[in-house]
Scaffold this active site. Structure first.
Site, PDB file in Angstrom:
ATOM      1  N   CYS A   2      50.348  44.077  53.477  1.00 35.11           N
ATOM      2  CA  CYS A   2      49.257  44.444  52.592  1.00 35.11           C
ATOM      3  C   CYS A   2      47.965  44.573  53.382  1.00 35.11           C
ATOM      4  O   CYS A   2      47.911  44.366  54.589  1.00 35.11           O
ATOM      5  CB  CYS A   2      49.072  43.378  51.511  1.00 35.11           C
ATOM      6  SG  CYS A   2      50.593  42.906  50.658  1.00 35.11           S
ATOM      7  N   ARG A  49      48.686  46.462  47.967  1.00 36.48           N
ATOM      8  CA  ARG A  49      49.963  45.801  48.186  1.00 36.48           C
ATOM      9  C   ARG A  49      51.091  46.750  48.553  1.00 36.48           C
ATOM     10  O   ARG A  49      51.265  47.811  47.946  1.00 36.48           O
ATOM     11  CB  ARG A  49      50.360  45.035  46.918  1.00 36.48           C
ATOM     12  CG  ARG A  49      51.644  44.226  47.079  1.00 36.48           C
ATOM     13  CD  ARG A  49      51.921  43.404  45.847  1.00 36.48           C
ATOM     14  NE  ARG A  49      53.049  42.517  46.078  1.00 36.48           N
ATOM     15  CZ  ARG A  49      54.115  42.440  45.293  1.00 36.48           C
ATOM     16  NH1 ARG A  49      54.175  43.176  44.196  1.00 36.48           N
ATOM     17  NH2 ARG A  49      55.105  41.628  45.582  1.00 36.48           N
ATOM     18  N   LEU A  50      51.854  46.348  49.575  1.00 32.93           N
ATOM     19  CA  LEU A  50      53.150  46.934  49.876  1.00 32.93           C
ATOM     20  C   LEU A  50      54.180  45.894  49.453  1.00 32.93           C
ATOM     21  O   LEU A  50      54.318  44.848  50.087  1.00 32.93           O
ATOM     22  CB  LEU A  50      53.273  47.255  51.370  1.00 32.93           C
ATOM     23  CG  LEU A  50      54.588  47.910  51.818  1.00 32.93           C
ATOM     24  CD1 LEU A  50      54.728  49.303  51.229  1.00 32.93           C
ATOM     25  CD2 LEU A  50      54.660  47.978  53.350  1.00 32.93           C
ATOM     26  N   ALA A  51      54.894  46.140  48.373  1.00 36.52           N
ATOM     27  CA  ALA A  51      55.763  45.135  47.767  1.00 36.52           C
ATOM     28  C   ALA A  51      57.055  44.985  48.564  1.00 36.52           C
ATOM     29  O   ALA A  51      57.851  45.921  48.652  1.00 36.52           O
ATOM     30  CB  ALA A  51      56.074  45.513  46.326  1.00 36.52           C
ATOM     31  N   ILE A  53      58.551  41.261  48.933  1.00 36.78           N
ATOM     32  CA  ILE A  53      59.159  40.113  48.261  1.00 36.78           C
ATOM     33  C   ILE A  53      58.399  39.884  46.949  1.00 36.78           C
ATOM     34  O   ILE A  53      57.173  39.961  46.908  1.00 36.78           O
ATOM     35  CB  ILE A  53      59.096  38.848  49.135  1.00 36.78           C
ATOM     36  CG1 ILE A  53      59.979  39.022  50.381  1.00 36.78           C
ATOM     37  CG2 ILE A  53      59.540  37.614  48.353  1.00 36.78           C
ATOM     38  CD1 ILE A  53      59.946  37.852  51.339  1.00 36.78           C
ATOM     39  N   ASN A  72      48.336  38.627  53.508  1.00 37.96           N
ATOM     40  CA  ASN A  72      49.020  39.743  54.143  1.00 37.96           C
ATOM     41  C   ASN A  72      50.113  39.169  55.026  1.00 37.96           C
ATOM     42  O   ASN A  72      49.874  38.233  55.780  1.00 37.96           O
ATOM     43  CB  ASN A  72      48.019  40.549  54.985  1.00 37.96           C
ATOM     44  CG  ASN A  72      48.686  41.581  55.881  1.00 37.96           C
ATOM     45  OD1 ASN A  72      49.743  42.104  55.571  1.00 37.96           O
ATOM     46  ND2 ASN A  72      48.058  41.873  57.006  1.00 37.96           N
ATOM     47  N   GLU A  74      54.377  37.824  55.574  1.00 34.15           N
ATOM     48  CA  GLU A  74      55.543  37.240  54.921  1.00 34.15           C
ATOM     49  C   GLU A  74      55.669  35.771  55.306  1.00 34.15           C
ATOM     50  O   GLU A  74      55.501  35.405  56.473  1.00 34.15           O
ATOM     51  CB  GLU A  74      56.831  37.961  55.343  1.00 34.15           C
ATOM     52  CG  GLU A  74      56.830  39.470  55.120  1.00 34.15           C
ATOM     53  CD  GLU A  74      56.865  39.867  53.655  1.00 34.15           C
ATOM     54  OE1 GLU A  74      57.147  38.992  52.805  1.00 34.15           O
ATOM     55  OE2 GLU A  74      56.603  41.045  53.359  1.00 34.15           O
ATOM     56  N   ASP A  95      56.281  35.245  47.858  1.00 32.95           N
ATOM     57  CA  ASP A  95      56.275  34.291  48.961  1.00 32.95           C
ATOM     58  C   ASP A  95      54.862  33.800  49.257  1.00 32.95           C
ATOM     59  O   ASP A  95      54.661  32.671  49.697  1.00 32.95           O
ATOM     60  CB  ASP A  95      56.893  34.913  50.213  1.00 32.95           C
ATOM     61  CG  ASP A  95      56.153  36.165  50.665  1.00 32.95           C
ATOM     62  OD1 ASP A  95      56.080  37.124  49.875  1.00 32.95           O
ATOM     63  OD2 ASP A  95      55.658  36.204  51.804  1.00 32.95           O
ATOM     64  N   GLY A 333      61.341  44.964  68.612  1.00 31.78           N
ATOM     65  CA  GLY A 333      61.651  44.078  69.737  1.00 31.78           C
ATOM     66  C   GLY A 333      60.440  43.484  70.414  1.00 31.78           C
ATOM     67  O   GLY A 333      60.564  42.882  71.489  1.00 31.78           O
TER      68      GLY A 333
END
Length: 509
Positions: A2, A49-51, A53, A72, A74, A95, A333
Site C-alpha cells: 500500500c 490499498r493493494l489488497a 491479505i 504498508n 505484510e 494482518d 531473490g
C-alpha cells in the site's frame, strides 16, 4: 502492499493537502483509497490499498477506540499474534491490525514481536508512533512543517508542499513523538573464519531448512503469489522452493516471469529453470526503444538518478509490468548476494573472511535505499507487491552466524580441497544443489542489467534519447538521469539528497 500519508498537528485545508499528497501514491494501492481523522486528536491519515491479505475487510486506516493506524507491507506471523492476543479482540482479517493490537497491549518491546516487512504510523490523542521493518524493505519518510509532522511512503508525496527536514525513517527504527527515535533492531554481526572440525554438511542442511521455511512464510497471502525468475541462482532457488510448496499444497504450478533482450543469457537460463521445475513461465522481450520510452517513468518512480540504480531498475520495471498481468504479488531473490557474498567485488575478500563478514553486514544495512528501493518503487509503480524471503528475519540471523569463509570459498566446486578459484555463495549452492541442474547451481553470477541484455540495449536507448551517434559516456548518462529527475519534481534537490550510493563506507579488503 500500500501507500499512505499521515499529518500530525498540520492544518490540511479541509483535507485538500492530504488528498493532494495521497494522489501521488495511487499506483501503490489501486484497490481502495480512504481518508480518516481521529476524534480529539490532531491527526489525519490517508491510505491507498493493494489488497493481499484480508481483501474483504482490511480497508485502512484501521481504527480502535481512540487510536488509528495506517500500514504498508505484510505481517507474516499475524495468525500467531491473533491467537495469542485473542481473536475476539480483532475487528478484521487484516494482518495489519495485529500492529494496533500489539501496541494496545502496552508491552515495552511490542514491536519486536512483528515478523515481516512493514512501515506504519499509529496515532493516539496524545502521541504519534511510526516504525519500519528491520532491513527497510518497505519505505517510510518523515518531514516537518512548523511544529507538525508528516509521514509518507514515497518522497514524491512531499514534493512542492512546503515541508522541511525531509528524510527516511531508518530501518529497524521506531519514532515516538514523546520520546524521539530508538533503534529496535540491529543486524547481527557476521561470523568470519570457520572453526576447526565444523560439519559443513550439517550446516548446509540447516541453511536449506531455514531457506525453505522463509519461502513458505513469505508466500502466505489471500491472492496467488508468483516469482521473478532471472535464471540466476537466487531467483531460481526461490522459484524451486516455491514450486515445491505449491505442489505440496495441491495447487497449480508457480507462475514465473523473466525479461530480457532477444537472446539474452538470462532469458535462456530462466527458460531452462522453468522447464526443469515445471512452472507456468512468462517472458517479455524488450528493445532499446522500450527502454527509451520508459526511462523517464523509471527515474520518476525510482526517486533516484544514481547511474547503477537506474540501470538495474530498467529490467525490474519490465519484469513488474509482465508479472502484474498475471498476479498481484511476486517473490524475488534480493538479499542473497548480501547474505552469502554474491557480488564480483566480494572476490577481493577471499583471504580475509573477517573483513568479508563485516562488509556483508555493512551492505545489508544499506539495502534500504539501494536495491530494496529499486525493487519497491519499480514493482509498486505497477501495483505489484514484491516479497524478499532471503531477508526473512530468522534467515538473516542464521545466515549471519555462518562463517564468511564458507560463503566465498577458495575451492573448485568439484573439489573438497581449498585450492583453485573462489566461488561466491558456495555454501548456499551446496545447500541447494539438488534443486537445479549442476551447471545452473554453479553458474557464475551476472548482474541483472548485464544478464538481461539491458547494458547494450541501454547504450542504444541513450543514443536515441540524446541524438548522439557516438556512445554516451557515463558522465553524460548520469547528467541525463539527473535532468530527467529535475524535470519531474518541484524540489529535485530534496529527492537527490536521499539517494543511496553503492560504495558508501565499504569495508576495505
Amino acid at each position: 502492499m500500500c501507500g499512505f500519508v499521515c499529518l500530525w498537528e498540520i492544518e490540511d485545508g479541509g483535507g485538500t493537502l492530504l488528498a493532494a499528497m495521497l494522489s501521488r501514491l495511487g499506483h501503490r494501492g489501486p484497490d481502495a483509497t480512504r481518508i480518516a481523522r481521529l476524534d480529539d486528536a490532531p491527526v489525519a491519515m490517508g491510505h491507498c490499498r493493494l489488497a493481499i491479505i484480508g481483501a474483504e475487510d482490511g480497508i485502512q486506516p484501521i481504527r480502535a477506540d481512540a487510536e488509528m493506524l495506517v500500514a504498508n507491507g505484510e505481517i507474516y506471523n499475524h495468525a500467531d499474534l491473533r491467537a495469542i492476543l485473542g481473536a475476539e479482540n480483532f475487528n478484521s482479517s487484516s494482518d495489519s491490525e495485529a500492529i494496533l493490537r500489539l501496541f494496545r497491549g502496552g508491552a515495552q518491546r511490542w514491536i519486536n514481536r512483528l515478523d515481516g516487512m512493514f512501515a506504519f504510523v499509529l496515532a493516539t490523542p496524545e502521541r504519534i508512533v511510526a516504525a519500519r521493518d528491520p532491513l527497510g524493505i518497505k519505505p517510510l519518510y518523515m518531514a516537518r512543517r512548523g511544529k507538525g509532522l508528516a509521514f509518507a511512503s514515497e518522497l514524491k508525496a512531499f514534493d512542492g508542499f512546503g515541508f522541511d527536514d525531509i528524510g527516511a525513517v531508518p530501518p529497524g527504527t521506531l519514532f515516538d513523538s514523546r520520546a524521539g527515535l530508538r533503534t529496535w533492531y540491529r543486524i547481527p554481526a557476521g561470523a568470519g573464519a570457520a572453526e576447526p572440525g565444523l560439519d559443513i554438511d550439517a550446516v548446509a542442511g540447516e541453511l536449506r531448512l531455514a531457506l525453505e521455511e522463509a519461502v513458505a512464510k513469505w508466500m502466505v497471502a489471500d491472492v496467488e503469489v508468483g516469482s521473478f525468475l532471472s535464471g540466476g541462482l537466487d531467483s531460481s532457488l526461490v522459484a524451486a522452493i516455491a514450486q515445491k510448496h505449491r505442489t505440496g499444497a495441491g495447487l497449480g504450478p508457480l507462475k514465473t516471469f523473466a525479461v530480457g533482450t532477444a537472446g539474452a543469457p538470462d532469458l535462456l537460463a530462466a527458460r531452462r529453470v522453468a522447464d526443469h521445475l515445471g512452472t507456468e513461465h512468462h517472458e517479455f522481450t524488450f528493445s532499446a526503444q522500450d527502454i527509451a520510452d520508459s526511462l523517464a517513468h523509471v527515474v520518476y518512480h525510482l526517486e533516484s538518478a544514481d547511474l547503477d540504480l537506474v540501470r538495474s531498475a530498467v529490467p525490474t520495471l519490465f519484469a513488474a509490468r509482465l508479472a502484474r498481468r498475471h498476479v498481484k504479488a511476486v517473490l524475488t531473490g534480493e538479499g542473497a548476494d548480501e547474505l552469502f557474498a554474491g557480488y564480483a567485488y566480494h572476490h577481493g575478500y577471499a583471504d580475509d573472511p573477517r573483513a568479508l563478514a563485516d562488509e556483508l553486514t555493512r551492505s545489508l544495512g544499506t539495502m534500504h535505499n539501494i536495491n530494496l528501493q529499486r525493487v519497491d518503487r519499480m514493482t509498486m509503480a505497477q501495483s505489484l507487491e514484491a516479497r524478499t524471503p532471503f531477508l526473512d528475519r530468522d534467515l538473516i540471523a542464521f545466515a549471519q552466524s555462518l562463517p564468511a569463509q564458507l560463503k566465498l570459498r577458495r575451492t573448485d566446486p568439484a573439489s573438497a580441497e581449498a585450492t583453485g578459484p573462489t566461488t561466491e555463495k558456495w555454501l548456499l549452492r551446496r545447500a541447494c544443489r539438488d534443486l537445479l541442474p549442476e551447471d545452473l547451481i554453479w553458474r557464475r553470477k551476472a548482474q541483472f542489467d548485464e544478464g538481461s541484455g539491458t547494458v547494450e540495449a541501454l547504450r542504444q536507448a541513450l543514443r536515441l534519447l540524446t541524438g548522439s551517434r557516438d556512445e554516451v559516456d557515463p558522465g553524460r548518462e548520469s547528467k541525463l538521469y539527473r535532468d530527467i529527475l529535475r524535470s519531474r519534481f518541484a524540489e529535485p534537490e530534496m529527492i537527490l539528497a536521499q539517494a543511496g550510493q553503492w560504495n558508501a563506507n565499504r569495508i576495505a579488503a
